[in-house]
Design an enzyme around this catalytic site. Structure first.
Site: not given
Ligand code: NAD
Length: 376
Positions: A120, A128, A131, A226
């Site tokens: 990420r 990605d 995403s 994460y």
């Molecule tokens: P994910 O699918 O792993 O989780 C979904 C969401 O659930 C997350 O926001 C997480 O904080 C939340 N979560 C986990 N446990 C929880 C709880 N107990 N209560 C409430 N919420 C809870 O997340 P994702 O969509 O894959 O994204 C994860 C991270 O990756 C984020 O920081 C996102 O901004 C980042 N990201 C970065 C890039 C990049 O830079 N290329 C691309 C995509 C995502």
């Protein structure tokens, strides 16, 4: 260089590349083989692939000729022996679920690029796949909930009286959750959001959602953005606050995940029992255990009048755009694997390939896979 696109099996409707993306590869001088009827469920006919410059062939021929094989889901375990040493397989792997598949692929000398492990990072953003697919899931989850709900999403002031806007509760504001907030707001609902990462607070607000904070969330700067597992005390406090907001909600979209772990349980049975009849829970974390205690993966159930949809495969329900996004991401990854003479070069010093390669040269490569599978 020759790339082969395999037809998916089972209920999967997507295809790894659509004809538009095949044309991009052809311009790069790459030969593309597509398995017979591979795009049919995504509304791409064999003749469309041929017009884009691909050769449509039987699976056997593709496996024997292609240097790189693309698919959404990994080919079945029994087929591994039909691949040859050095061949590259790219698909969404789910390393924990497919650990024995992966071990067989390693012993066979295959290079497996797990598209769900693309780091990420800013450089890898255009590759990605997680995403892209989460964007589809967040969008579809809200639409599904809206069509099941016996009420409107937007507020209406009409001659037949005033209709109050629906209240939507979003659990987890990652990519899917943020997309769900945006769509629910566009449909006119009032949106409340829970997450354990304080970094998302501003994003939630900017989309028009209300972020509900639970004090004492554990965050780990080493977790790569994460979420991490929370303390028992925090979980209890959070479940209570979620219960309070869920009782007022018409729709709950649950997206909370912790990579490599079971999804956190946020909606207890008692919470569901106290929700309004007719309300809808869409649990996108269903395949990793669900955020709702009652979720059944792959099933729609009704408990006390509350619909609980346990669904983690929305991208397959929107195969055209999901395949298009998937294909664009894959092409961007392929670009760092092809040198200026059009030859395949897997440079394991490249941080993206190093993070994405589950196995290569009969070794486990990705640190995340090693951690997930407890390999020293
Ligand atoms: P994910 O699918 O792993 O989780 C979904 C969401 O659930 C997350 O926001 C997480 O904080 C939340 N979560 C986990 N446990 C929880 C709880 N107990 N209560 C409430 N919420 C809870 O997340 P994702 O969509 O894959 O994204 C994860 C991270 O990756 C984020 O920081 C996102 O901004 C980042 N990201 C970065 C890039 C990049 O830079 N290329 C691309 C995509 C995502």
């Amino acid at each position: 260089m020759t790339i082969g696109i395999l037809k998916e099996t089972g209920n999967e409707n997507r295809v790894a590349l659509l004809p538009g993306e095949v044309a991009v590869l052809k311009k790069m001088g790459i030969e593309v083989l597509v398995e017979l009827h591979a795009g049919e469920k995504a509304f791409a006919a064999d003749k469309d692939f041929q017009s884009a410059g691909a050769i449509v062939a039987e699976r056997k021929e593709i496996i024997s000729r292609a240097e790189v094989l693309l698919s959404i889901n990994p080919p079945v375990e029994d087929e591994i022996n039909s691949f040859r040493e050095g061949q590259v397989l790219c698909s969404v792997l789910n390393p924990v679920e497919n650990s024995s598949w992966l071990e067989k692929a390693r012993l066979r000398g295959l290079s497996v690029l797990a598209l769900d492990l693309v780091p990420r990072t800013t450089r890898a953003q255009s590759m990605d796949i997680l995403s892209s697919m989460a964007t589809v899931s967040g969008y579809k989850a809200v639409l599904d909930a809206a069509s099941l709900l016996p009420r409107f999403f937007p507020m209406f002031m009409s001659a037949a009286g005033t209709i109050k806007p629906a209240r939507v509760l979003i659990l987890g504001a990652g990519v899917a959750g943020l997309q769900a907030i945006a769509i629910a707001r566009k449909l006119g609902a009032i949106v409340e959001v829970f997450d354990v990462r304080s970094a998302v607070k501003e994003e939630v607000k900017s989309l028009g959602g209300k972020f509900i904070e639970v004090e004492g969330a554990k965050e780990d700067a080493q977790a790569g953005g994460y979420a991490v597992e929370q303390t028992e005390d925090f979980k209890k406090k959070q479940q209570e606050l979620i219960q309070e907001r869920a009782i007022a909600a018409d729709v709950v979209i649950a997206t909370a995940q912790i990579p490599g772990k079971k999804a956190p349980v946020l909606l207890l049975k008692e919470t569901v029992n106290s929700m309004k009849p007719g309300s809808v829970i869409v649990d996108l974390a269903a395949s990793t255990g669900g955020n709702c205690e009652l979720t059944q993966n792959g099933k729609n159930i009704v408990v006390n009048g509350v619909n609980i949809i346990g669904k983690s495969d929305y991208p397959s329900d929107m195969p055209t755009d999901a395949s298009k996004m998937f294909g664009c991401n894959v092409i961007n990854l392929l670009k760092i694997m092809i040198d200026k003479d059009g030859k395949l070069v897997l440079n394991m010093q490249d941080d993206i390939l190093n993070g994405t390669a589950a196995v290569h040269g009969k070794e486990y490569i990705s640190q995340r896979v090693k951690q997930m599978l407890n390999i020293k």
